[in-house]
Enzyme design. Structure first.
Site, mmCIF file in Angstrom:
data_model
loop_
_atom_site.group_PDB
_atom_site.id
_atom_site.type_symbol
_atom_site.label_atom_id
_atom_site.label_comp_id
_atom_site.label_asym_id
_atom_site.label_seq_id
_atom_site.Cartn_x
_atom_site.Cartn_y
_atom_site.Cartn_z
ATOM 1 C CG PHE A 149 -1.976 1.097 1.102
ATOM 2 C CD1 PHE A 149 -2.991 1.003 0.161
ATOM 3 C CD2 PHE A 149 -1.912 2.214 1.901
ATOM 4 C CE1 PHE A 149 -3.942 2.011 0.033
ATOM 5 C CE2 PHE A 149 -2.860 3.222 1.780
ATOM 6 C CZ PHE A 149 -3.874 3.133 0.853
ATOM 7 C CG ASP A 204 -0.562 -1.838 7.262
ATOM 8 O OD1 ASP A 204 -1.635 -2.009 7.872
ATOM 9 O OD2 ASP A 204 -0.383 -0.881 6.482
ATOM 10 C CE1 TYR A 236 -9.453 3.550 6.244
ATOM 11 C CE2 TYR A 236 -8.363 4.806 7.971
ATOM 12 C CZ TYR A 236 -8.333 4.217 6.729
ATOM 13 O OH TYR A 236 -7.188 4.287 5.982
ATOM 14 C CE LYS A 237 -7.914 -0.022 5.156
ATOM 15 N NZ LYS A 237 -8.457 0.673 3.978
ATOM 16 N NE ARG A 251 -10.432 -2.460 -2.107
ATOM 17 C CZ ARG A 251 -9.815 -1.705 -1.187
ATOM 18 N NH1 ARG A 251 -8.612 -2.040 -0.776
ATOM 19 N NH2 ARG A 251 -10.390 -0.618 -0.717
#
Length: 402
Positions: free
Chosen positions: A121, A191, A216-217, A361
């Protein structure tokens, strides 16, 4: 899968009651992949309580009525989701800031090479560049995924890996890679942003050193929710937060000029905690703690197989690994016009996301998605492709956030 078959699975699904715990708009199938979890009703109530009573009535007395302990209290709850011990996790800052803190601290304690994966990422690699530049004698080495094992040698001080890849959903074996790094004297910084709340994690069983993750995911803490970091207890005395802010001080309200780090995990704080964001995050974490991780993993696998079968029938390439032990909880589909396809789906109420250059996705979050949701999404996907609806010119316009 027919709608009747999907409804039969939903009727027997022990996780089905969780769906009612979220504010899910009517007519929307939320397959975000996962850039933002939906709003838990408990988070709405928690934020209202904080703003209306705690902030509104108690004012600054709130600091001594639970606010000041929120980062460690929530950290201990997150620890239960990732196989960490109390006092090893703290909720604070953003994932990027926490990455910087831990990279710099680890490289200052043991100078050498920071090894990471090309295609990781972007913020991980961007932060790695800046963090390495802040440590004399440190260097950054970035290699392709299939070259990592060969590049992991005695020159490596820190291995930075994203457990579940943000695009493909490919998952590293956390225990195996931690052991490989330790064998050459390196530490590992994981991560876990696309892992926590999505796949089983046991950091202490794996002998993990360091980790970060967002809120927040899959934790459903809201847009820009506070993140968190993990430091194994055996490393805490030797590692020092490079962002030596007052909340990480041993006695912040002594107001001394010199900095003395707090013992334990509190030393990783920097500025004043974002109390409203932490309130929403805590509600999301508590909701996740109610769910059985084994049930989440099993349902995630079923939803993946269900949508992968649809994709296979449409001739779409499934980029994600088929083996559930080697992936996270989203599916990546390759299409030459993935952005346009994504926009056409969104217009029809199926919200996924696009990852450049050609990936659609779709998140498969078992806590609130039903098998019927996924069956309907597959039917809409098939209709969009069959009609070529994605080719309408308006779908080619790219917005700031994809």
């Amino acid at each position: 899968m027919t709608l009747d078959e999907a409804r039969a699975l939903d009727a027997a699904d022990p996780l089905a009651p969780f769906r009612a715990r979220f504010a899910l708009p009517e007519g929307v199938i939320y397959l975000d992949g996962n850039s933002l979890g939906p709003l838990p009703h408990d988070a709405r109530a928690a934020v209202a309580e904080l703003t209306e009573r705690q902030w509104g009535e108690r004012l600054n007395r709130g600091w001594n009525e639970g606010w000041i302990d929120a980062p460690t209290r929530i950290g201990d709850k997150i620890a239960r989701l990732i196989g960490a011990a109390p006092g090893e996790v703290i909720a604070c800052d953003s994932t990027s800031v926490n990455l910087y803190k831990l990279i710099v601290a680890a490289l200052r304690a043991r100078p050498g090479v920071l090894l990471s994966e090309a295609g990781n990422f972007p913020t991980d690699l961007h932060i790695a560049e800046g963090a390495v530049a802040a440590v004399p004698g440190a260097a950054l080495r970035v290699v392709e995924r299939d070259q990592l094992a060969g590049a992991l040698d005695e020159s490596v001080s820190l291995l930075l890996l994203t457990h579940v890849h943000y695009k493909t959903a490919a998952r590293f074996d956390l225990a195996a890679w931690t052991a490989q790094a330790h064998a050459v004297g390196a530490r590992v910084l994981w991560d876990l942003s696309h892992s926590i709340g999505a796949v089983p994690i046991d950091l202490n069983a794996a002998g993990a050193d360091l980790a970060v993750g967002c809120g927040y995911k899959f934790l459903n803490g809201g847009p820009g929710a506070p993140a968190w970091l993990f430091v194994a207890g055996r490393h805490q005395a030797a590692l020092h937060n490079p962002l030596s802010g007052w909340m990480g001080h041993a006695a912040p309200f002594d107001f001394t000029d010199g900095y003395a780090p707090a013992p334990g995990i509190r030393r990783w704080l920097a500025g004043t905690p974002p109390i409203i964001g932490l309130a929403a995050l805590e509600a999301g974490v508590e909701l996740m703690l109610e769910a059985d991780p084994a049930l989440l993993a099993a349902k995630s696998a079923r939803l993946f197989d269900q949508l992968a079968a649809t994709a296979d029938g449409l001739g779409l390439e499934v980029v994600s690994p088929r083996d559930p032990a080697r992936r996270g909880s989203h599916i990546a589909l390759r299409h030459a016009h993935a952005h346009e396809l994504c926009q056409a789906l969104i217009e029809r109420g199926v919200i996924g996301d696009f990852r450049t250059p050609d990936i659609l996705r779709l998140g498969l979050t078992p806590l609130y998605l039903s098998h019927e949701d996924v069956a309907r999404a597959g039917m809409i996907l098939a209709e969009v492709i069959a009609r070529g609806a994605w080719a309408e010119p308006r779908f080619a316009t790219r917005r700031a956030v994809t």
